[in-house]
Each structure stands twice: as C-alpha cells, then as structure tokens.
Design a protein around this motif. Structure first.
Motif, PDB file in Angstrom:
ATOM      1  N   ILE A   1      -6.611   7.231  20.905  1.00 39.60           N
ATOM      2  CA  ILE A   1      -5.530   7.906  20.187  1.00 39.60           C
ATOM      3  C   ILE A   1      -6.027   8.733  19.006  1.00 39.60           C
ATOM      4  O   ILE A   1      -6.680   8.204  18.092  1.00 39.60           O
ATOM      5  N   ASP A   2      -5.707  10.011  19.036  1.00 35.59           N
ATOM      6  CA  ASP A   2      -5.823  10.941  17.899  1.00 35.59           C
ATOM      7  C   ASP A   2      -7.216  11.026  17.271  1.00 35.59           C
ATOM      8  O   ASP A   2      -7.340  11.236  16.059  1.00 35.59           O
ATOM      9  N   MET A   3      -8.245  10.903  18.076  1.00 34.36           N
ATOM     10  CA  MET A   3      -9.599  11.020  17.528  1.00 34.36           C
ATOM     11  C   MET A   3      -9.968  12.504  17.449  1.00 34.36           C
ATOM     12  O   MET A   3     -10.815  13.013  18.179  1.00 34.36           O
ATOM     13  N   GLN A   4      -9.305  13.166  16.503  1.00 30.15           N
ATOM     14  CA  GLN A   4      -9.423  14.604  16.308  1.00 30.15           C
ATOM     15  C   GLN A   4     -10.177  14.893  15.018  1.00 30.15           C
ATOM     16  O   GLN A   4     -10.304  14.041  14.142  1.00 30.15           O
ATOM     17  N   ARG A   5     -10.659  16.098  14.901  1.00 32.42           N
ATOM     18  CA  ARG A   5     -11.444  16.493  13.730  1.00 32.42           C
ATOM     19  C   ARG A   5     -10.672  16.338  12.423  1.00 32.42           C
ATOM     20  O   ARG A   5     -11.249  16.027  11.388  1.00 32.42           O
TER      21      ARG A   5
ATOM     22  N   GLN B   1     -11.198  13.383  10.130  1.00 28.93           N
ATOM     23  CA  GLN B   1     -12.439  13.281   9.369  1.00 28.93           C
ATOM     24  C   GLN B   1     -12.378  14.043   8.046  1.00 28.93           C
ATOM     25  O   GLN B   1     -13.310  13.958   7.259  1.00 28.93           O
ATOM     26  N   GLU B   2     -11.302  14.775   7.817  1.00 27.68           N
ATOM     27  CA  GLU B   2     -11.204  15.571   6.596  1.00 27.68           C
ATOM     28  C   GLU B   2     -10.927  14.679   5.394  1.00 27.68           C
ATOM     29  O   GLU B   2     -10.156  13.717   5.503  1.00 27.68           O
ATOM     30  N   PRO B   3     -11.542  14.980   4.242  1.00 32.94           N
ATOM     31  CA  PRO B   3     -11.306  14.175   3.044  1.00 32.94           C
ATOM     32  C   PRO B   3      -9.826  14.069   2.671  1.00 32.94           C
ATOM     33  O   PRO B   3      -9.390  13.050   2.143  1.00 32.94           O
ATOM     34  N   SER B   4      -9.043  15.083   3.006  1.00 30.81           N
ATOM     35  CA  SER B   4      -7.613  15.058   2.677  1.00 30.81           C
ATOM     36  C   SER B   4      -6.866  13.954   3.429  1.00 30.81           C
ATOM     37  O   SER B   4      -5.749  13.603   3.056  1.00 30.81           O
ATOM     38  N   ALA B   5      -7.476  13.410   4.489  1.00 26.64           N
ATOM     39  CA  ALA B   5      -6.841  12.324   5.238  1.00 26.64           C
ATOM     40  C   ALA B   5      -6.733  11.072   4.369  1.00 26.64           C
ATOM     41  O   ALA B   5      -5.854  10.248   4.586  1.00 26.64           O
ATOM     42  N   GLY B   6      -7.623  10.923   3.394  1.00 28.16           N
ATOM     43  CA  GLY B   6      -7.551   9.792   2.481  1.00 28.16           C
ATOM     44  C   GLY B   6      -8.611   8.745   2.724  1.00 28.16           C
ATOM     45  O   GLY B   6      -9.460   8.866   3.597  1.00 28.16           O
ATOM     46  N   SER B   7      -8.528   7.695   1.920  1.00 26.69           N
ATOM     47  CA  SER B   7      -9.466   6.577   1.971  1.00 26.69           C
ATOM     48  C   SER B   7      -9.149   5.719   3.194  1.00 26.69           C
ATOM     49  O   SER B   7      -8.004   5.372   3.443  1.00 26.69           O
ATOM     50  N   ARG B   8     -10.180   5.368   3.954  1.00 23.09           N
ATOM     51  CA  ARG B   8      -9.988   4.611   5.192  1.00 23.09           C
ATOM     52  C   ARG B   8     -10.890   3.396   5.269  1.00 23.09           C
ATOM     53  O   ARG B   8     -11.811   3.239   4.468  1.00 23.09           O
ATOM     54  N   ASN B   9     -10.634   2.554   6.254  1.00 26.21           N
ATOM     55  CA  ASN B   9     -11.491   1.396   6.523  1.00 26.21           C
ATOM     56  C   ASN B   9     -12.269   1.642   7.814  1.00 26.21           C
ATOM     57  O   ASN B   9     -12.165   2.720   8.406  1.00 26.21           O
ATOM     58  N   ASN B  10     -13.019   0.654   8.236  1.00 24.35           N
ATOM     59  CA  ASN B  10     -13.773   0.681   9.501  1.00 24.35           C
ATOM     60  C   ASN B  10     -14.589   1.966   9.701  1.00 24.35           C
ATOM     61  O   ASN B  10     -14.380   2.685  10.679  1.00 24.35           O
ATOM     62  N   PRO B  11     -15.555   2.235   8.817  1.00 24.43           N
ATOM     63  CA  PRO B  11     -16.357   3.449   8.990  1.00 24.43           C
ATOM     64  C   PRO B  11     -17.153   3.465  10.299  1.00 24.43           C
ATOM     65  O   PRO B  11     -17.580   4.522  10.741  1.00 24.43           O
TER      66      PRO B  11
ATOM     67  N   PHE C   1      -3.242  19.333  12.030  1.00 27.22           N
ATOM     68  CA  PHE C   1      -3.002  19.140  13.459  1.00 27.22           C
ATOM     69  C   PHE C   1      -2.022  20.174  14.019  1.00 27.22           C
ATOM     70  O   PHE C   1      -1.512  20.030  15.117  1.00 27.22           O
ATOM     71  N   TRP C   2      -1.778  21.232  13.252  1.00 28.24           N
ATOM     72  CA  TRP C   2      -0.955  22.349  13.698  1.00 28.24           C
ATOM     73  C   TRP C   2      -1.742  23.110  14.760  1.00 28.24           C
ATOM     74  O   TRP C   2      -2.960  23.289  14.637  1.00 28.24           O
ATOM     75  N   PRO C   3      -1.092  23.574  15.822  1.00 27.66           N
ATOM     76  CA  PRO C   3      -1.814  24.304  16.879  1.00 27.66           C
ATOM     77  C   PRO C   3      -2.681  25.436  16.315  1.00 27.66           C
ATOM     78  O   PRO C   3      -2.260  26.155  15.410  1.00 27.66           O
ATOM     79  N   GLY C   4      -3.885  25.537  16.847  1.00 28.12           N
ATOM     80  CA  GLY C   4      -4.805  26.597  16.441  1.00 28.12           C
ATOM     81  C   GLY C   4      -5.725  26.208  15.298  1.00 28.12           C
ATOM     82  O   GLY C   4      -6.689  26.925  15.019  1.00 28.12           O
ATOM     83  N   GLN C   5      -5.464  25.075  14.639  1.00 26.58           N
ATOM     84  CA  GLN C   5      -6.330  24.614  13.542  1.00 26.58           C
ATOM     85  C   GLN C   5      -7.495  23.812  14.126  1.00 26.58           C
ATOM     86  O   GLN C   5      -7.345  23.140  15.151  1.00 26.58           O
ATOM     87  N   SER C   6      -8.630  23.845  13.446  1.00 21.10           N
ATOM     88  CA  SER C   6      -9.796  23.090  13.938  1.00 21.10           C
ATOM     89  C   SER C   6      -9.534  21.584  13.945  1.00 21.10           C
ATOM     90  O   SER C   6     -10.125  20.857  14.732  1.00 21.10           O
ATOM     91  N   GLY C   7      -8.629  21.111  13.096  1.00 20.18           N
ATOM     92  CA  GLY C   7      -8.313  19.690  13.039  1.00 20.18           C
ATOM     93  C   GLY C   7      -7.692  19.141  14.309  1.00 20.18           C
ATOM     94  O   GLY C   7      -7.713  17.939  14.558  1.00 20.18           O
ATOM     95  N   VAL C   8      -7.149  20.015  15.141  1.00 16.33           N
ATOM     96  CA  VAL C   8      -6.526  19.604  16.405  1.00 16.33           C
ATOM     97  C   VAL C   8      -7.586  19.214  17.435  1.00 16.33           C
ATOM     98  O   VAL C   8      -7.339  18.365  18.299  1.00 16.33           O
TER      99      VAL C   8
END
Length: 182
Positions: free
Chosen positions: A9-13, A16-26, A60-67
C-alpha cells in the motif's frame, strides 16, 4: 490455507519527502522489498496500491513525482496495480473482484501508513471475509496529534493502529512470519 496475495500500500515517492513528517520503522522499506522478493520467487499474487490525491498541491496529485512508486518497489508488468482516491484500497478500485475471480481467500498487507490506508484496507479485508495479515515491521506511521490535541509519536500511532486490527480484523505478524505463509 491458500497463499495470500501480497498487497503493498502506497509505497510512493511522496512518502519519503520530509514534509510527510516524523515516522517509525525506518527499516520498513527493506522488509517490504524482502517480502516482495519472496512473493515473486514463489510466483504468488502481488498487488501494488497507489494513492492518487484529489487535493491540488498534494505530493500524490496526478503528474507529481510523489505519485510514482519507490524505485526498489516498482511493479512488474505481470503484477496488478490498483489506484485509489481514499485510504481504503477496496473502495471504487475493483480490488475485491480481482481477488475473488482468482480464488484468493487471504491477503498479506504491507506499506503505509499503518493508521490510515493500511488500517482502512485491513478492516475492509477482514470484514469481507479474507484471512488478513498485517506485517508490523513492514508498515509504518507518522507522528500525529490525537483528538485532544496531544501530539503522539509515530511509534505510538503505529502501535495503536496495530492494536485496533489484531484479533478482530487481521492477524498482526512480522514480515518473516508473513514470508512463512508461502
């Protein structure tokens, strides 16, 4: 028991962006990649889920590299890709039909985020009668404020989401235990 379909699920670029926030399980991406490799070697069914946002400006908007899918987790041509616009991968995606027409009775869920798309998808899978497994070390969450405004760290958010699922909608396992299902 039948071999479960691996649902990534949703393993998109954008995850990985810093704006996604602080996460666990590196180490989650490595656990997912190892699990994907095992599924491919077993020639077991794999489903890649991609979130396509309806919110302009979203990574995750269409056309963005994050998609785009993360490099090490790119789908192969023979693997099924599901696009979704809401957290639950079963909603308006044809995923249930795809699984049922192949006689698949179990799903193994990995990816992000534990408390959002992973939890929503696992709840529906369990409610639909699929034997549902979620790999704790192959999922991760982001820090989030609770309803009372108290900031919760990513590990707490992750642990609570897994607690919500385990024993009711899914069986929470490690990625190693997931691979043992093959």
């Amino acid at each position: 028991m039948h071999i479960p379909a691996l649902i990534i699920i949703d393993m998109q670029r954008g995850m990985q962006e810093p704006s996604a926030g602080s996460r666990n399980n590196p180490q989650a991406e490595q656990a997912i990649a190892t699990t994907l490799k095992a599924w491919r070697e077993a020639k077991a069914p794999v489903v890649h889920v991609r979130h396509i946002s309806r919110t302009p400006g979203s990574p995750f908007w269409p056309g963005q590299s994050g998609v785009e899918f993360q490099e090490q987790l790119q789908p192969l041509d023979a693997e099924h890709v599901v696009e979704k616009n809401v957290p639950d991968a079963f909603i308006n995606s044809g995923l249930e039909r795809w699984l049922r027409t192949r006689g698949i009775e179990a799903v193994a869920i990995v990816g992000v985020s534990t408390n959002n798309s992973v939890e929503a998808t696992a709840r529906t899978a369990g409610n639909l009668g699929f034997a549902t497994y979620v790999a704790a070390d192959a999922t991760f969450a982001f820090a989030k404020a609770d309803y009372n405004g108290v900031m919760r760290n990513a590990e707490d958010v992750h642990a609570m989401a897994l607690a919500n699922l385990n024993g009711e909608y899914a069986t929470v396992v490690t990625s190693s235990e997931l691979r043992d299902l093959l």
